[in-house]
Design a protein around this motif. Structure first.
Motif, mmCIF file in Angstrom:
data_model
loop_
_atom_site.group_PDB
_atom_site.id
_atom_site.type_symbol
_atom_site.label_atom_id
_atom_site.label_comp_id
_atom_site.label_asym_id
_atom_site.label_seq_id
_atom_site.Cartn_x
_atom_site.Cartn_y
_atom_site.Cartn_z
ATOM 1 N N ALA A 1 0.838 -1.196 0.000
ATOM 2 C CA ALA A 1 0.000 0.000 0.000
ATOM 3 C C ALA A 1 0.874 1.247 0.000
ATOM 4 C CB ALA A 1 -0.904 -0.007 1.222
ATOM 5 N N ALA A 2 0.414 2.251 -0.715
ATOM 6 C CA ALA A 2 1.145 3.511 -0.793
ATOM 7 C C ALA A 2 0.589 4.496 0.219
ATOM 8 C CB ALA A 2 1.054 4.094 -2.191
ATOM 9 N N SER A 3 1.491 5.240 0.815
ATOM 10 C CA SER A 3 1.109 6.286 1.761
ATOM 11 C C SER A 3 1.751 7.589 1.321
ATOM 12 C CB SER A 3 1.595 5.915 3.167
ATOM 13 O OG SER A 3 1.316 6.950 4.091
ATOM 14 N N GLY A 4 0.907 8.612 1.170
ATOM 15 C CA GLY A 4 1.460 9.912 0.821
ATOM 16 C C GLY A 4 1.541 10.195 -0.661
ATOM 17 N N PHE A 5 1.168 9.233 -1.475
ATOM 18 C CA PHE A 5 1.181 9.455 -2.911
ATOM 19 C C PHE A 5 0.276 8.419 -3.577
ATOM 20 C CE2 PHE A 5 3.967 5.966 -4.445
ATOM 21 C CZ PHE A 5 4.427 5.495 -3.220
ATOM 22 N N THR A 6 -0.038 8.674 -4.843
ATOM 23 C CA THR A 6 -0.862 7.733 -5.576
ATOM 24 C C THR A 6 0.014 6.818 -6.419
ATOM 25 O OG1 THR A 6 -2.576 7.495 -7.263
ATOM 26 C CG2 THR A 6 -1.158 9.419 -7.429
ATOM 27 N N LEU A 7 -0.401 5.550 -6.488
ATOM 28 C CA LEU A 7 0.370 4.574 -7.253
ATOM 29 C C LEU A 7 0.049 4.591 -8.743
ATOM 30 C CD1 LEU A 7 0.380 1.365 -5.002
ATOM 31 C CD2 LEU A 7 2.278 2.911 -5.494
ATOM 32 N N ASP A 8 -0.868 5.451 -9.163
ATOM 33 C CA ASP A 8 -1.358 5.399 -10.541
ATOM 34 C C ASP A 8 -0.249 5.424 -11.591
ATOM 35 O OD1 ASP A 8 -4.537 7.234 -10.340
ATOM 36 O OD2 ASP A 8 -3.761 5.491 -9.273
ATOM 37 N N TYR A 9 0.817 6.179 -11.310
ATOM 38 C CA TYR A 9 1.868 6.351 -12.311
ATOM 39 C C TYR A 9 3.146 5.624 -11.937
ATOM 40 C CZ TYR A 9 -1.421 9.958 -13.642
ATOM 41 O OH TYR A 9 -2.557 10.626 -14.000
ATOM 42 N N TYR A 10 3.019 4.661 -11.020
ATOM 43 C CA TYR A 10 4.186 3.932 -10.547
ATOM 44 C C TYR A 10 4.158 2.485 -11.010
ATOM 45 C CZ TYR A 10 5.824 7.564 -7.375
ATOM 46 O OH TYR A 10 6.337 8.719 -6.854
ATOM 47 N N ALA A 11 5.273 2.046 -11.568
ATOM 48 C CA ALA A 11 5.485 0.614 -11.728
ATOM 49 C C ALA A 11 5.942 0.072 -10.377
ATOM 50 C CB ALA A 11 6.541 0.345 -12.792
#
Length: 133
Positions: free
Chosen positions: A23-33
């Motif tokens: 899970a990501a905290s503090g940012f969105t994973l939308d643009y992350y591999a």
């Protein structure tokens, strides 16, 4: 602060299953591999799987192909690693790591994936998976 948090690690018997979450905290994973890596005691950290930012590309190390499945739910800002048919040699600390890919030209920004640790900038703390009877 950008942070990835893994969960789901546990003690499981050989042949069992686990689902790890990242899970990501503090940012969105939308643009992350997102890549999954693992480190067994006394061994170097190795790549397990990766998934591109749009989920269109997935890749697996040979030693988990057919047993592990990576997926993502961007609405929940979470990436998953479903691990089936677990073996004692899968015992390790499992890490997820992310890298921003929206700077790449289309279509690569959505489909880029890597198994190299140096390609990932944001790392989680890891979750322990132990496979033992």
């Amino acid at each position: 602060q950008l942070q990835l948090v893994e969960s789901g690690g546990d003690l499981v018997q050989p042949g069992g299953s686990l689902r790890l979450s990242c899970a990501a905290s503090g940012f969105t994973l939308d643009y992350y591999a997102i890549g999954w890596f693992r480190q067994a005691p006394g061994k170097e950290r190795e790549g397990v799987s990766c998934i591109s930012s749009n989920g269109g590309t997935t890749d697996y190390a040979d030693f988990v192909k057919g047993r592990f499945t990576v997926s993502r739910d961007n609405a929940k800002n979470t990436v998953y690693l479903q691990m089936n048919s677990l073996k004692p040699e899968d015992t390790a600390v499992y890490y997820c790591a992310g890298t921003l890919t929206n700077g790449l030209p289309l279509p690569y920004s959505g489909i880029w994936c890597s198994s190299r640790q140096v390609d990932f900038a944001v790392w989680g703390q890891g979750t322990q998976v132990t496979v033992s009877s």
